[in-house]
Design a protein around this motif. Structure first.
Motif, short mmCIF file in Angstrom:
data_model
loop_
_atom_site.label_atom_id
_atom_site.label_comp_id
_atom_site.label_asym_id
_atom_site.label_seq_id
_atom_site.Cartn_x
_atom_site.Cartn_y
_atom_site.Cartn_z
N ARG A 50 0.83 -1.21 0.00
CA ARG A 50 0.00 0.00 0.00
C ARG A 50 0.86 1.25 0.00
O ARG A 50 0.58 2.22 -0.70
N ARG B 19 2.36 1.73 -3.43
CA ARG B 19 1.35 2.24 -4.36
C ARG B 19 1.14 3.73 -4.17
O ARG B 19 1.00 4.47 -5.12
N TRP B 20 1.12 4.16 -2.91
CA TRP B 20 0.91 5.59 -2.62
C TRP B 20 2.08 6.41 -3.15
O TRP B 20 1.90 7.47 -3.73
N ILE C 115 4.13 5.64 -5.61
CA ILE C 115 4.16 5.60 -7.07
C ILE C 115 3.16 6.60 -7.67
O ILE C 115 3.42 7.20 -8.70
N ARG C 116 2.03 6.78 -7.02
CA ARG C 116 1.01 7.70 -7.53
C ARG C 116 1.57 9.08 -7.52
O ARG C 116 1.56 9.93 -8.20
#
Length: 125
Positions: free
Chosen positions: A118, A121-122, A124-125
């Motif tokens: 998680r 992912r955060w 990478i955004r």
């Protein structure tokens, strides 16, 4: 879709109508959420119920907005998650299997792994 025949009583949508965390019709609500979500964890996609037989994931009904934060037991505030994702959401083991010796080291690794994913992912955004 869900009414008296399902065992769900809409008066228990609001937690102020009774004096416990889970309403008397919680089991019917939980099962209705699993059915609506096709017995699939809405976080990681693990399947259970008719899709996985005995080897399926342990499922939980999770409050999107917690009761502590003003959430209700309405089906719209509940979502199906597997036990591992539920542990990760809360940051600690959850459910009736907690403490039952159910491969706790593996559960902890999965919770930590999901938290790391998680976080990545955060970033990478």
């Amino acid at each position: 879709m869900f009414g008296r025949s399902s065992g769900i009583n809409s008066k228990y949508d609001d937690p102020s109508t009774y004096d416990r965390t889970y309403p008397p019709d919680w089991d019917a609500r939980r099962k209705a959420v699993y059915e609506r979500d096709n017995y699939t964890c809405q976080d990681c996609g693990l399947r259970s119920g008719p899709h996985a037989g005995d080897s399926g994931a342990i499922l939980h009904a999770h409050h999107l907005t917690s009761l502590r934060d003003g959430g209700w037991n309405h089906l719209g505030n509940l979502v199906t998650v597997c036990q591992y994702c539920h542990d990760g959401i809360h940051g600690h083991p959850t459910g009736s299997q907690y403490g039952a010796g159910e491969h706790n080291a593996l559960r902890v690794l999965r919770v930590v792994g999901r938290a790391v994913v998680r976080g990545l992912r955060w970033v990478i955004r």
